[in-house]
Design a protein around this motif. Structure first.
Motif, PDB file in Angstrom:
ATOM      1  N   GLN A 157       0.821  -1.209   0.000  1.00 41.71           N
ATOM      2  CA  GLN A 157       0.000   0.000   0.000  1.00 41.71           C
ATOM      3  C   GLN A 157       0.861   1.268   0.000  1.00 41.71           C
ATOM      4  OE1 GLN A 157      -3.436  -0.128  -0.406  1.00 41.71           O
ATOM      5  NE2 GLN A 157      -2.947   1.992  -0.937  1.00 41.71           N
ATOM      6  N   LEU A 185       1.940   1.783  -3.540  1.00 40.48           N
ATOM      7  CA  LEU A 185       0.822   2.282  -4.341  1.00 40.48           C
ATOM      8  C   LEU A 185       0.550   3.758  -4.051  1.00 40.48           C
ATOM      9  CD1 LEU A 185      -1.609  -0.761  -4.031  1.00 40.48           C
ATOM     10  CD2 LEU A 185      -0.246  -0.116  -6.025  1.00 40.48           C
ATOM     11  N   HIS A 235       3.473  -4.286 -12.375  1.00 41.73           N
ATOM     12  CA  HIS A 235       3.168  -5.330 -11.401  1.00 41.73           C
ATOM     13  C   HIS A 235       4.036  -5.055 -10.186  1.00 41.73           C
ATOM     14  CE1 HIS A 235       3.417  -9.745  -9.980  1.00 41.73           C
ATOM     15  NE2 HIS A 235       2.289  -9.218  -9.561  1.00 41.73           N
ATOM     16  N   GLU A 259      -0.296  -6.424  -6.868  1.00 42.21           N
ATOM     17  CA  GLU A 259      -1.344  -5.899  -7.745  1.00 42.21           C
ATOM     18  C   GLU A 259      -0.720  -5.482  -9.061  1.00 42.21           C
ATOM     19  OE1 GLU A 259      -4.400  -6.147  -7.069  1.00 42.21           O
ATOM     20  OE2 GLU A 259      -4.558  -6.178  -4.884  1.00 42.21           O
ATOM     21  N   THR A 260      -1.492  -5.604 -10.127  1.00 41.63           N
ATOM     22  CA  THR A 260      -1.159  -4.965 -11.399  1.00 41.63           C
ATOM     23  C   THR A 260      -1.947  -3.673 -11.459  1.00 41.63           C
ATOM     24  OG1 THR A 260      -0.686  -7.048 -12.551  1.00 41.63           O
ATOM     25  CG2 THR A 260      -1.313  -5.167 -13.909  1.00 41.63           C
ATOM     26  N   ILE A 261      -1.243  -2.582 -11.755  1.00 40.00           N
ATOM     27  CA  ILE A 261      -1.883  -1.258 -11.697  1.00 40.00           C
ATOM     28  C   ILE A 261      -1.562  -0.428 -12.946  1.00 40.00           C
ATOM     29  CG2 ILE A 261      -1.842  -1.262  -9.180  1.00 40.00           C
ATOM     30  CD1 ILE A 261       0.433   1.179 -10.953  1.00 40.00           C
ATOM     31  N   TYR A 267      -3.138   5.972  -9.171  1.00 35.05           N
ATOM     32  CA  TYR A 267      -3.100   4.660  -9.798  1.00 35.05           C
ATOM     33  C   TYR A 267      -4.500   4.061  -9.822  1.00 35.05           C
ATOM     34  CZ  TYR A 267      -3.759   2.464  -5.225  1.00 35.05           C
ATOM     35  OH  TYR A 267      -4.284   2.080  -4.012  1.00 35.05           O
ATOM     36  N   ARG A 268      -4.663   3.075 -10.709  1.00 32.51           N
ATOM     37  CA  ARG A 268      -5.893   2.281 -10.762  1.00 32.51           C
ATOM     38  C   ARG A 268      -5.508   0.813 -10.691  1.00 32.51           C
ATOM     39  NH1 ARG A 268      -8.880   0.363 -15.439  1.00 32.51           N
ATOM     40  NH2 ARG A 268      -7.568   1.698 -16.763  1.00 32.51           N
ATOM     41  N   GLN A 269      -6.084   0.127  -9.713  1.00 33.58           N
ATOM     42  CA  GLN A 269      -5.830  -1.299  -9.542  1.00 33.58           C
ATOM     43  C   GLN A 269      -6.691  -2.080 -10.521  1.00 33.58           C
ATOM     44  OE1 GLN A 269      -6.062  -2.711  -5.421  1.00 33.58           O
ATOM     45  NE2 GLN A 269      -7.331  -4.406  -6.138  1.00 33.58           N
ATOM     46  N   ARG A 323      -6.738  -9.048  -0.613  1.00 29.41           N
ATOM     47  CA  ARG A 323      -5.293  -9.184  -0.460  1.00 29.41           C
ATOM     48  C   ARG A 323      -4.838 -10.028   0.732  1.00 29.41           C
ATOM     49  NH1 ARG A 323      -3.539  -2.870  -1.234  1.00 29.41           N
ATOM     50  NH2 ARG A 323      -4.482  -2.533  -3.295  1.00 29.41           N
TER      51      ARG A 323
END
Length: 387
Positions: A277, A280, A348, A365-367, A374-376, A382
């Protein structure tokens, strides 16, 4: 050559998309002072033309001039694949008895390019030393075109992002199936069979790298793959996989435990969640690619697990052929990488912590980088799955 294969029928994009990509690549060639680039990497060839085949183990090359029409050098057996996947009307086809380097040189001569400034990606995975030396003996010193095309691939178009998002849905299906297949007495092969079967049933094509699935003490070895081990009570389970749509990949990592995990594993798993997190939250346009890594590393260092995390935090993901599902050769989230994050970049991000030879816990996550952050792309929960 007469064929009933319809031109471009299986292409991933419309012809205009490739025309735009080639024009942007040509502009970078001109800026680098290169007249003709010999493109050998299957990812770059696909991105520029749409050509895709698992037969890239044989020689193929796109001769991309800064001005004029490109020439595709390809093995006879792949010609029909080439017609189906591209909008290029013709190719220079060599036979299995031909020397591909001699054939390529003859194409350069035919187009009066042999005395031009010619470049090649010297970091290309599929450029054997013998091929490079043979080309150099005929052409003299070749310019290094590493990094000409890759920055164009790093920022995805809306159409590319939709393909990666579709691949992420396939990954979700595969990972859900894998987690559901974990049980005492089942083996690692059953997990992978469930994962790959569900992802393929959802729509995935063949992927750039196999799933990374391991259980018990084997899970404490990085990049472990399934080897028929039967799961027992108290086992850690590590799962990481990708899926592909039109060669565009997404990936996902999750962890599970059969029974009650030891306190150290629960602590490490909590740190992985926080580190992910933090990475991200550090993603926003204008920040460097080092910023998410440093944010992730700070969380891990503060928790005292520095020695358990000796790797980059993430890597670019998109077009891929074996042996990798990522675009890590293009861009990494790591210390010292000062490339700025831009909207449309895709990554990733898989922080994982290990007690080597005992267990691994991790989450990813791939974002997509957006205008504001960002967008997941994935939708799975998780936290560590406890069974």
């Amino acid at each position: 050559m007469q064929t009933n294969v319809i031109q471009g029928r299986e292409s991933a994009f419309a012809a205009e998309e490739y025309q735009d990509r080639i024009q942007r690549a040509r502009a970078r060639l001109s800026a680098a002072g290169v007249d003709v680039m010999i493109v050998t990497g299957p990812e770059n060839i696909f991105w520029l033309t749409g050509q895709q085949t698992p037969g890239y183990y044989t020689f193929q090359a796109l001769l991309l001039p800064a001005e004029g029409e490109p020439v595709f050098v390809i093995r006879q057996l792949e010609y029909f694949n080439f017609i189906a996947n591209t909008f290029i009307s013709d190719a220079a086809v060599y036979q299995d008895g031909d020397n591909p380097v001699d054939f390529l040189f003859s194409m350069l001569q035919k187009n009066n390019w042999q005395n031009k400034r010619i470049g090649i990606d010297k970091r290309g995975w599929f450029l054997p030393i013998a091929v490079y030396e043979a080309l150099q003996s005929k052409l003299g010193e070749l310019a290094d075109c590493a990094g000409i095309i890759e920055p164009l691939r790093a920022v995805k178009s809306a159409a590319e992002l939709e393909k990666i998002a579709t691949a992420a849905r396939y990954v979700d299906a595969g990972m859900q199936a894998g987690l559901a297949a974990i049980r005492e007495g089942a083996d690692e092969n059953a997990l992978v069979s469930a994962m790959m079967g569900a992802a393929i049933a959802a729509g995935s094509e063949y992927v750039g790298m196999e799933p990374l699935v391991s259980t018990g003490p084997r899970s404490g070895v990085p990049h472990g793959t399934w080897r028929r081990r039967v799961m027992e009570a108290g086992d850690p389970v590590f799962l990481e996989m990708s899926a592909a749509h039109d060669r565009y990949h997404a990936a996902l990592m999750r962890s599970a435990w059969l029974g009650k995990p030891p306190a150290i594993a629960l602590e490490m798993e909590k740190v992985c969640q926080e580190a992910l997190q933090a990475a991200l939250d550090a993603i926003r346009p204008g920040e460097t690619c080092a910023a998410p890594h440093l944010a992730c590393q700070r969380v891990i260092d503060k928790a005292g697990f520095t020695d358990n995390f000796k790797k980059r935090t993430g890597y670019s993901i998109g077009v891929a052929f074996a042996p990798d599902w990522g675009e890590g050769g293009i861009l990494s989230l790591y210390s010292g990488v000062d490339t700025e994050l831009q909207p449309g970049m895709t990554f990733h991000i898989p922080p994982a912590l290990r007690v080597y030879g005992q267990f691994t816990v991790g989450v990813s996550e791939t974002i997509v980088v957006t205008e504001n952050g960002y967008r997941q792309l994935g939708s799975l929960a998780r936290p560590l799955t406890l069974l």
